[in-house]
Design a protein around this motif. Structure first.
Motif, PDB file in Angstrom:
ATOM      1  N   MET A  15      31.673   5.121  -4.276  1.00 58.59           N
ATOM      2  CA  MET A  15      30.187   5.606  -3.507  1.00 58.59           C
ATOM      3  C   MET A  15      29.175   5.355  -4.306  1.00 58.59           C
ATOM      4  SD  MET A  15      31.191   7.205  -0.548  1.00 58.59           S
ATOM      5  CE  MET A  15      29.928   8.579  -0.330  1.00 58.59           C
ATOM      6  N   PRO A  16      27.951   5.025  -3.873  1.00 56.97           N
ATOM      7  CA  PRO A  16      26.727   4.992  -4.416  1.00 56.97           C
ATOM      8  C   PRO A  16      26.187   6.398  -4.474  1.00 56.97           C
ATOM      9  CG  PRO A  16      26.627   4.421  -2.060  1.00 56.97           C
ATOM     10  CD  PRO A  16      28.010   4.333  -2.383  1.00 56.97           C
ATOM     11  N   PRO A  17      25.492   7.109  -5.330  1.00 53.55           N
ATOM     12  CA  PRO A  17      25.394   8.297  -5.689  1.00 53.55           C
ATOM     13  C   PRO A  17      24.555   9.174  -4.556  1.00 53.55           C
ATOM     14  CG  PRO A  17      24.433   7.114  -7.340  1.00 53.55           C
ATOM     15  CD  PRO A  17      24.986   6.170  -6.455  1.00 53.55           C
ATOM     16  N   SER A  18      23.565   8.339  -3.908  1.00 56.44           N
ATOM     17  CA  SER A  18      22.905   8.840  -2.651  1.00 56.44           C
ATOM     18  C   SER A  18      22.425   7.821  -1.727  1.00 56.44           C
ATOM     19  CB  SER A  18      21.839   9.815  -3.268  1.00 56.44           C
ATOM     20  OG  SER A  18      21.007   8.902  -3.579  1.00 56.44           O
ATOM     21  N   ALA A  73      37.127   9.623  -2.693  1.00 59.30           N
ATOM     22  CA  ALA A  73      35.694   9.147  -3.169  1.00 59.30           C
ATOM     23  C   ALA A  73      35.405   9.485  -4.546  1.00 59.30           C
ATOM     24  CB  ALA A  73      34.882   9.542  -2.110  1.00 59.30           C
ATOM     25  N   VAL A  74      34.874   8.385  -5.264  1.00 60.57           N
ATOM     26  CA  VAL A  74      34.246   8.692  -6.630  1.00 60.57           C
ATOM     27  C   VAL A  74      32.739   8.182  -6.522  1.00 60.57           C
ATOM     28  CG1 VAL A  74      34.381   7.760  -9.112  1.00 60.57           C
ATOM     29  CG2 VAL A  74      36.413   8.609  -7.774  1.00 60.57           C
ATOM     30  N   VAL A  75      32.144   8.910  -6.984  1.00 63.39           N
ATOM     31  CA  VAL A  75      30.549   8.742  -6.975  1.00 63.39           C
ATOM     32  C   VAL A  75      30.427   7.932  -8.320  1.00 63.39           C
ATOM     33  CG1 VAL A  75      28.318   9.688  -6.959  1.00 63.39           C
ATOM     34  CG2 VAL A  75      29.792  10.757  -5.519  1.00 63.39           C
ATOM     35  N   ASP A 134      27.811   7.326 -10.126  1.00 64.31           N
ATOM     36  CA  ASP A 134      26.398   7.789 -10.888  1.00 64.31           C
ATOM     37  C   ASP A 134      26.385   7.335 -12.220  1.00 64.31           C
ATOM     38  OD1 ASP A 134      28.550   9.740 -11.435  1.00 64.31           O
ATOM     39  OD2 ASP A 134      27.399  11.381 -10.866  1.00 64.31           O
ATOM     40  N   ARG A 179      36.683   9.953 -13.461  1.00 63.61           N
ATOM     41  CA  ARG A 179      37.178  10.677 -12.239  1.00 63.61           C
ATOM     42  C   ARG A 179      38.379   9.821 -11.978  1.00 63.61           C
ATOM     43  NH1 ARG A 179      31.172  10.936 -10.487  1.00 63.61           N
ATOM     44  NH2 ARG A 179      30.528  13.008 -11.442  1.00 63.61           N
TER      45      ARG A 179
END
Lengths: 208, 208
Positions: free
Chosen positions: A127-130, A169-171, A173, A181
């Motif tokens: 995942m994108p961080p935000s 889901a792995v962010v 960042d 993770r």
């Protein structure tokens, strides 16, 4: 049972929206987690300089590839600029049966096909961080109109919606943190009750 | 969302058969994982020298304890040599609501009670490394008859059968390795899809 490894390996499917950094995370994982096997695709395109059979790809004729499709020997496949690319089921199966974990990095459409054929895989979504970070990445790509940016953002968010079909889901960042993770997820999957229960059942029988 | 933490913490229940080393693993975890909160029990026994309120125990009168039982303010409780011991629900709830993970080390009967009241907890079962190891531990305890050893082994294996009610099994072959597996499980639980999905849904709404 001296470890939590169990007998069989796991298929780890690493996917996520385009631009999220799947390739970068996977390259780092190769360095940090040499115990993982990395899935090798079959392709009908010709080898490029320096590419070796079974390392970069399994190089295959179109006839052979079509026969693999017919015999259901691929977990997924796609055509791209006149050539076929796919994931051979046998390589995944043999690795798992040898007790090793195998990781498959793949775009979201391919991952969904793999899920149909191999639902027991562990599906990880990068995942994108935000949302802001996602917007940034899309906006800084070039000189697009507001409407085109909005469209591309909408497509990206739709891709992210596919998270609902994944286990984790792995962010992304920081690449190292994301890798850590992913490795934790693999460890935890090996500790799942259903993987250890057969040992306990065999103990029960031995004691009785 | 800059991490995979999500908003709420997790209740981690660490249990396993007697003699498996729950206490040793938990002591090591306190050193290795200071970010975890350790559950504090309520008790009606008097404080011993050096014990402090809220650190070792919540010291409580019998009337107060009985009222907590009636009001369902305990996740589990038991009576032991004339005193009550239990796990206050409020301490667990407040810690989780503050976004911190809390770990509860408890014997198997207590863990099953907690599961009834708090099924959303993460239940980890600490396992002996092998049946031989379990036999060894039981045989070297003292000068027992073959029959008594067989009985105790049978009881131990029955306790281990409770694994079927847990989410994970962690083999306690080496204390540090067991702790590392437990920390991986906690990380993986934070990465579960259902914990991240609400963020994605809020992104969808923002983009539309």
């Amino acid at each position: 049972m001296t470890s939590n490894a169990g007998d069989k390996g796991l298929l780890i499917v690493l996917s996520g929206p385009s631009g999220v950094g799947k390739g970068t995370v996977c390259s780092m994982l190769r360095k940090l987690a040499p115990e993982l096997v990395y899935s090798v695709s079959a392709t009908t395109r010709s080898p490029r300089a320096g590419e070796t059979e079974g390392d970069n790809y399994f190089f295959t004729s179109k006839d052979k590839f079509r026969s693999m499709i017919e015999k259901d020997e691929l977990l997924e496949w796609a055509e791209y600029v006149g050539n076929y690319y796919g994931t051979p089921r046998s390589f995944v199966r043999d690795t798992i049966n040898a007790g090793k974990d195998i990781i498959l990095e793949i775009e979201v459409q391919g991952a969904m096909k793999v899920k149909q054929k191999f639902p027991e895989g562990v599906f990880i979504f990068l995942m994108p961080p935000s949302l802001d970070e996602l917007k940034n990445r899309i906006e800084t790509r070039g000189t697009e109109t507001d409407e085109s940016i909005r469209n591309r953002l909408s497509v990206a968010v739709d891709e992210i919606r596919l998270l609902e079909h994944y286990d984790y889901a792995v962010v992304n960042d920081q690449v190292e943190t994301a890798c850590s993770r992913i490795r934790s997820i693999i460890t935890a999957e090996h500790c799942k009750r259903e993987r250890i229960m057969p040992y306990v059942n065999s103990w029960m029988e031995e004691v009785r």
